[in-house]
Design a protein around this motif. Structure first.
Motif, PDB file in Angstrom:
ATOM      1  N   ASP A  98     -10.955   4.082  -9.153  1.00  0.00           N
ATOM      2  CA  ASP A  98      -9.599   4.087  -9.629  1.00  0.00           C
ATOM      3  C   ASP A  98      -8.900   2.739 -10.163  1.00  0.00           C
ATOM      4  O   ASP A  98      -7.369   3.419 -11.189  1.00  0.00           O
ATOM      5  N   LYS A 122     -11.866  10.594  -1.384  1.00  0.00           N
ATOM      6  CA  LYS A 122      -9.813  10.134  -1.381  1.00  0.00           C
ATOM      7  C   LYS A 122     -10.352   8.503  -0.998  1.00  0.00           C
ATOM      8  O   LYS A 122      -9.578   7.999  -2.057  1.00  0.00           O
ATOM      9  N   GLN A 123      -9.611   7.903  -0.433  1.00  0.00           N
ATOM     10  CA  GLN A 123     -10.063   5.429  -0.292  1.00  0.00           C
ATOM     11  C   GLN A 123     -10.861   5.487  -1.314  1.00  0.00           C
ATOM     12  O   GLN A 123     -10.908   4.451  -2.423  1.00  0.00           O
ATOM     13  N   GLU A 182      -6.047   2.934  -7.775  1.00  0.00           N
ATOM     14  CA  GLU A 182      -5.105   2.995  -7.309  1.00  0.00           C
ATOM     15  C   GLU A 182      -5.147   2.437  -6.206  1.00  0.00           C
ATOM     16  O   GLU A 182      -4.044   2.360  -5.235  1.00  0.00           O
ATOM     17  N   ARG A 183      -5.622   1.692  -4.974  1.00  0.00           N
ATOM     18  CA  ARG A 183      -5.037   1.143  -3.906  1.00  0.00           C
ATOM     19  C   ARG A 183      -5.847   0.133  -4.531  1.00  0.00           C
ATOM     20  O   ARG A 183      -7.098  -0.636  -4.173  1.00  0.00           O
ATOM     21  N   ASP A 184      -4.809  -0.998  -4.476  1.00  0.00           N
ATOM     22  CA  ASP A 184      -5.654  -2.264  -5.014  1.00  0.00           C
ATOM     23  C   ASP A 184      -5.265  -3.267  -3.856  1.00  0.00           C
ATOM     24  O   ASP A 184      -4.842  -4.930  -4.975  1.00  0.00           O
ATOM     25  N   LYS A 210     -12.312   6.612  -4.493  1.00  0.00           N
ATOM     26  CA  LYS A 210     -12.140   6.504  -5.286  1.00  0.00           C
ATOM     27  C   LYS A 210     -10.557   5.685  -6.122  1.00  0.00           C
ATOM     28  O   LYS A 210     -10.847   5.757  -7.088  1.00  0.00           O
ATOM     29  N   ALA A 211      -9.601   6.062  -4.782  1.00  0.00           N
ATOM     30  CA  ALA A 211      -8.738   5.381  -4.910  1.00  0.00           C
ATOM     31  C   ALA A 211      -9.114   4.207  -5.415  1.00  0.00           C
ATOM     32  O   ALA A 211      -8.354   3.275  -6.404  1.00  0.00           O
ATOM     33  N   TYR A 212     -10.039   3.505  -5.120  1.00  0.00           N
ATOM     34  CA  TYR A 212     -10.338   1.584  -4.842  1.00  0.00           C
ATOM     35  C   TYR A 212     -11.575   2.177  -5.854  1.00  0.00           C
ATOM     36  O   TYR A 212     -10.581   1.250  -7.257  1.00  0.00           O
ATOM     37  N   ARG A 234       1.031  -1.001  -0.273  1.00  0.00           N
ATOM     38  CA  ARG A 234      -0.153   0.162   0.038  1.00  0.00           C
ATOM     39  C   ARG A 234       1.053   1.420  -0.234  1.00  0.00           C
ATOM     40  O   ARG A 234       1.702   1.492   1.179  1.00  0.00           O
TER      41      ARG A 234
END
Length: 202
Positions: free
Chosen positions: A167, A160-161, A169-171, A163-165, A73
């Protein structure tokens, strides 16, 4: 029969240790370096984009600390901060933050109805499941499963989180794919509404 009972007792004992193995008092010493961004006890971050760490769940916190340390992460602000900590140190840190009280925000009154509908019932039309299914109706999370407490978390951070999931970006992490699938079906307005609602949930 005695072997079966002994096995169950041992299994329960090991599970309890796995979910509460840290020492909060030892973790408090390490937490001194976290105050600058996350505030005292991890309850009052300096910016809305930073998460509250208080009361999130020891298992979840430990998993995230390990993922950050190992680079699974990526968080620029955390780069190198955990490098000198052992897994026991991270477990103690997680135990300390989990032992602190979560403070609750004030949800935007204009977004409460939409946010509550998504949190409690999801969106049948787009296939979004109810957040409460994993994170509980009160937003308390599910500690044994490693699902974090959400109620009271900063709305800006939650947005933020999500949207990160969405997109990709948080994988990283054990449950990332669950959240990526959920967030992929959420619109910007739904994310804003549910994040605001959660921030005032207790």
């Amino acid at each position: 029969m005695k072997k079966l009972i002994a096995g169950v007792v041992l299994g329960v004992g090991l599970t309890a240790m796995a979910h509460g193995a840290g020492d909060p008092e030892a973790g408090e010493k390490s937490a001194a370096g976290c105050v600058a961004c996350h505030g005292a006890g991890g309850a009052k971050p300096m910016m809305g984009a930073y998460p509250k760490l208080s009361g999130l769940g020891e298992k979840y916190l430990y998993q995230q600390l390990v993922a950050i340390k190992e680079g699974d992460r990526q968080i620029a602000e955390m780069t190198g901060l955990l490098d000198d900590m052992s897994n026991d140190d991270l477990q103690d840190l997680a135990a300390y933050f989990d032992d602190q009280d979560m403070t609750v925000q004030q949800a935007d009154p204009d977004l409460v109805d939409e946010g509550q509908a998504i949190f409690r019932g999801g969106n049948l039309a787009s296939g979004v499941p109810a957040c409460s299914g994993c994170h509980s109706p009160q937003g308390d999370g599910n500690a044994p499963a490693g699902y974090p407490r959400l109620g009271g978390q900063n709305a800006e951070y939650l947005e933020k989180q999500l949207k990160a999931y969405r997109d990709g970006e948080r994988d990283g992490g054990q449950n990332a794919f669950i959240m990526m699938d959920v967030a992929a079906k959420l619109s910007d307005s739904e994310i804003e509404a549910v994040a605001s609602y959660i921030s005032g949930l207790n």
